[in-house]
Design an enzyme around this catalytic site. Structure first.
Site, PDB file in Angstrom:
ATOM      1  CD  GLU A 245      -2.856  -1.312   0.218  1.00  0.00           C
ATOM      2  OE1 GLU A 245      -3.116  -0.294  -0.441  1.00  0.00           O
ATOM      3  OE2 GLU A 245      -3.395  -2.401  -0.020  1.00  0.00           O
ATOM      4  CB  CYS A 279      -1.368   7.368   1.466  1.00  0.00           C
ATOM      5  SG  CYS A 279      -2.830   6.605   2.174  1.00  0.00           S
TER       6      CYS A 279
HETATM    7  P1  NAD Z   1       8.740   4.656   4.261  1.00  0.00           P
HETATM    8  O1  NAD Z   1       8.541   3.836   3.026  1.00  0.00           O
HETATM    9  O2  NAD Z   1       9.937   5.514   4.346  1.00  0.00           O
HETATM   10  O3  NAD Z   1       8.803   3.691   5.553  1.00  0.00           O
HETATM   11  C1  NAD Z   1       7.766   2.794   5.850  1.00  0.00           C
HETATM   12  C2  NAD Z   1       8.307   1.650   6.682  1.00  0.00           C
HETATM   13  O4  NAD Z   1       9.276   0.921   5.928  1.00  0.00           O
HETATM   14  C3  NAD Z   1       8.986   2.058   7.977  1.00  0.00           C
HETATM   15  O5  NAD Z   1       8.638   1.127   8.984  1.00  0.00           O
HETATM   16  C4  NAD Z   1      10.473   1.947   7.637  1.00  0.00           C
HETATM   17  O6  NAD Z   1      11.274   1.659   8.748  1.00  0.00           O
HETATM   18  C5  NAD Z   1      10.475   0.780   6.679  1.00  0.00           C
HETATM   19  N1  NAD Z   1      11.588   0.788   5.718  1.00  0.00           N
HETATM   20  C6  NAD Z   1      12.314   1.860   5.296  1.00  0.00           C
HETATM   21  N2  NAD Z   1      13.204   1.471   4.344  1.00  0.00           N
HETATM   22  C7  NAD Z   1      13.024   0.143   4.176  1.00  0.00           C
HETATM   23  C8  NAD Z   1      13.623  -0.833   3.324  1.00  0.00           C
HETATM   24  N3  NAD Z   1      14.579  -0.486   2.475  1.00  0.00           N
HETATM   25  N4  NAD Z   1      13.178  -2.104   3.387  1.00  0.00           N
HETATM   26  C9  NAD Z   1      12.187  -2.446   4.241  1.00  0.00           C
HETATM   27  N5  NAD Z   1      11.575  -1.572   5.070  1.00  0.00           N
HETATM   28  C10 NAD Z   1      11.989  -0.302   5.041  1.00  0.00           C
HETATM   29  O7  NAD Z   1       7.382   5.476   4.453  1.00  0.00           O
HETATM   30  P2  NAD Z   1       7.054   6.607   5.534  1.00  0.00           P
HETATM   31  O8  NAD Z   1       7.870   7.798   5.202  1.00  0.00           O
HETATM   32  O9  NAD Z   1       7.110   6.028   6.903  1.00  0.00           O
HETATM   33  O10 NAD Z   1       5.496   6.872   5.217  1.00  0.00           O
HETATM   34  C11 NAD Z   1       5.046   7.762   4.256  1.00  0.00           C
HETATM   35  C12 NAD Z   1       4.707   7.040   2.969  1.00  0.00           C
HETATM   36  O11 NAD Z   1       3.730   6.037   3.203  1.00  0.00           O
HETATM   37  C13 NAD Z   1       4.073   7.985   1.945  1.00  0.00           C
HETATM   38  O12 NAD Z   1       4.590   7.704   0.672  1.00  0.00           O
HETATM   39  C14 NAD Z   1       2.591   7.628   2.026  1.00  0.00           C
HETATM   40  O13 NAD Z   1       1.850   7.955   0.878  1.00  0.00           O
HETATM   41  C15 NAD Z   1       2.661   6.161   2.262  1.00  0.00           C
HETATM   42  N6  NAD Z   1       1.407   5.649   2.821  1.00  0.00           N
HETATM   43  C16 NAD Z   1       0.594   4.858   2.044  1.00  0.00           C
HETATM   44  C17 NAD Z   1      -0.630   4.413   2.531  1.00  0.00           C
HETATM   45  C18 NAD Z   1      -1.566   3.538   1.719  1.00  0.00           C
HETATM   46  O14 NAD Z   1      -2.465   2.951   2.291  1.00  0.00           O
HETATM   47  N7  NAD Z   1      -1.406   3.455   0.411  1.00  0.00           N
HETATM   48  C19 NAD Z   1      -1.015   4.775   3.820  1.00  0.00           C
HETATM   49  C20 NAD Z   1      -0.163   5.563   4.584  1.00  0.00           C
HETATM   50  C21 NAD Z   1       1.046   5.994   4.081  1.00  0.00           C
END
Ligand code: NAD
Length: 471
Positions: A245, A279
């Site tokens: 997501e 998001c």
């Molecule tokens: P992010 O992708 O930076 O991090 C999300 C999670 O992934 C964190 O727990 C982080 O520690 C982990 N992570 C980071 N790098 C990783 C890697 N290389 N491998 C595995 N895990 C890793 O996202 P964020 O900055 O925490 O959140 C914001 C983003 O999330 C925005 O792009 C937003 O649109 C999206 N989002 C999407 C939805 C949806 O339902 N589509 C909902 C909420 C947020």
């Protein structure tokens, strides 16, 4: 300052390595969580895979309902904690706890519901006197990775369906907002969830997160976060189910027949709620040329009432973004739009991690704001000729999460529903409107079309088995 453990199958584990959490508003230390190492991860995986008596549907439903009640009883305490670790204002964090209550209530309801199917086999010339039945079996182990922007509700959307499905889960919450996730884990144990159903772990990317995603004993990686990380996870995960997501770039399309007061209200709510860190937040306001001046006037007038500042102040409607680095990159995106000819009508100033609610007019489609997901309270207005132009520009970015269309014309509404390539089209509503129960999720770079929402998530956390009997 809170000092919280990792939880491995119900057992609190600490170490001499900690992840610290800082309040984005005042830079005070809010707390810390204990990191675990690879050996502890292995202990968790083995504990979850060890055979245990499955919970009955009644037991799962009771635990989920109890959790809902505990969340409700601790609404204020949790809201204050989210505000402290994320900088979101109390108006938002109280709302978020309410949403999480819904998630658990709906999951409790769905846990009681058996969606098995029956097929008579004597329905073709070659048919037989048999019946085929379906049943859903829980996956043996799920890994869930969650983002910072809804520290409670994003976690609830992973945990509640897994419990309803009867599938054990290892949670790795965002390192930026892990405290709320730990509190929810504790609350679930308190509600009667057996330890072997849930772990909540923290630690280094290469030490625990990537090995967890790669592990062949994990049958599903369910991830919510950015498109960049989601695509990396798709590679790392290998041969297993993934639910991704990801980000969005949602438009609010305002047509010339729109109720412009409603459009102004939706533009404010869609752009500024949760500090613009949803998001599905409105990232582009596409306004038909003939009404752009009048819409902008009403939007600007209303937006001035969105007070920003101290997230703990009851009057605040927009708190900080997640940290100062994020605010600086948003400030750069505003400057880029201005450099390309946009007019800054409101806000644009930054104080640490606080970015004022910002409105820009006449924004170029080629600007950073016009092409990328900028995760903050920025509302760029783009002119569009007509609905065809709006749909074409909506579909021109890599994302396809959600959208909103403001119109009083049914034909235009239907054309938008059919033409927009996104997971959701909301007519006369913000793109972010949803029910925690109904299907939710995007296409293109926003996701693979595999939905969440309690019902769909439960389905994805199970596999269907068929069995047949002579009949
Ligand atoms: P992010 O992708 O930076 O991090 C999300 C999670 O992934 C964190 O727990 C982080 O520690 C982990 N992570 C980071 N790098 C990783 C890697 N290389 N491998 C595995 N895990 C890793 O996202 P964020 O900055 O925490 O959140 C914001 C983003 O999330 C925005 O792009 C937003 O649109 C999206 N989002 C999407 C939805 C949806 O339902 N589509 C909902 C909420 C947020």
């Amino acid at each position: 300052m809170l000092s919280l453990p990792s939880y491995i199958a119900g057992k609190a584990v600490t170490s001499d390595s900690w992840i610290e959490v800082t309040n984005p508003w005042n830079n005070e230390k809010v707390g810390r969580v204990a990191s675990i190492n690879r050996d502890a991860l292995e202990t968790a995986i083995q504990a979850h895979l060890a055979s245990a008596t499955p919970l009955t549907r009644y037991e799962r439903s009771r635990i989920l309902n109890k959790t809902r009640d505990l969340l409700d009883a601790r609404r204020e305490e949790l809201a204050q904690l989210i505000t402290a670790e994320a900088g979101l204002c109390l108006r938002e964090t109280r709302y978020e706890v309410g949403r999480a209550c819904d998630v658990f209530a709906f999951a409790a309801m769905e846990a009681l519901h058996d969606d098995g199917q029956t097929f008579s086999c004597d329905i073709s010339p070659t048919g037989k006197a048999r019946k085929i039945f379906t049943l859903r079996e829980p996956l043996s182990l799920i890994a869930a990775i969650t983002p910072f922007n809804h520290p409670l509700n994003q976690v609830a959307h992973k945990l509640a369906p897994a419990i309803a499905a009867g599938a054990p889960l290892i949670l790795k919450p965002s390192e930026k907002t892990p405290l709320t996730a730990v509190r929810l884990t504790e609350l679930l144990y308190e509600a009667g969830l057996p330890g072997h159903m849930l772990s909540c772990i923290h630690g280094d990317l290469d030490e625990i997160t990537r090995p967890l995603i790669r592990d062949e004993r994990v049958s599903l990686v369910t991830f919510t976060g950015s498109a960049k990380v989601g695509k990396e996870i798709a590679h790392t995960a290998g041969y297993k189910k993934t639910c991704l997501e990801l980000g969005g770039h949602s438009p609010l399309i305002v047509l010339e027949d729109a109720d412009l007061d409603l459009a102004a209200k939706l533009a404010c709510e869609g752009s500024f709620r949760n500090s613009g860190q949803r998001c599905t937040a409105v990232r582009r306001i596409l306004v038909q040329e003939s009404v752009v001046e009048e819409f902008t006037r009403r939007f600007h007038a209303l937006a001035k009432s969105y007070v920003c500042g101290d997230p703990t102040d009851e009057a605040t409607m927009v708190g900080t973004v997640i940290d100062e680095a994020a605010a600086i990159s948003l400030e750069k995106a505003v400057q880029d739009a201005v450099n390309r000819g946009a007019s800054l009508l409101l806000g644009g100033k930054r104080h640490g991690a606080l970015l004022e609610p910002t409105i820009l007019a006449d924004v170029s489609r080629e600007s950073t704001l016009g092409t990328c997901e900028c995760f903050g309270p920025i509302a760029p207005i783009f002119r569009v000729r007509d609905l065809d132009d709006a749909i074409a520009y909506t579909n021109a970015t890599p994302y396809g999460l959600s959208s909103g269309v403001v119109t009083t014309n049914l034909e235009s509404a239907i054309k938008a529903v059919k033409g927009i390539k996104a997971g959701t089209v909301n007519v006369n509503e913000i793109p972010g409107y949803r029910l925690e129960l109904s299907p939710f999720g995007g296409v293109k770079d926003s996701g693979l079309g595999i939905k969440e929402g309690v019902i769909e998530a439960i389905k994805f956390m199970t596999t269907v088995k068929t069995f047949s009997l002579p009949w």
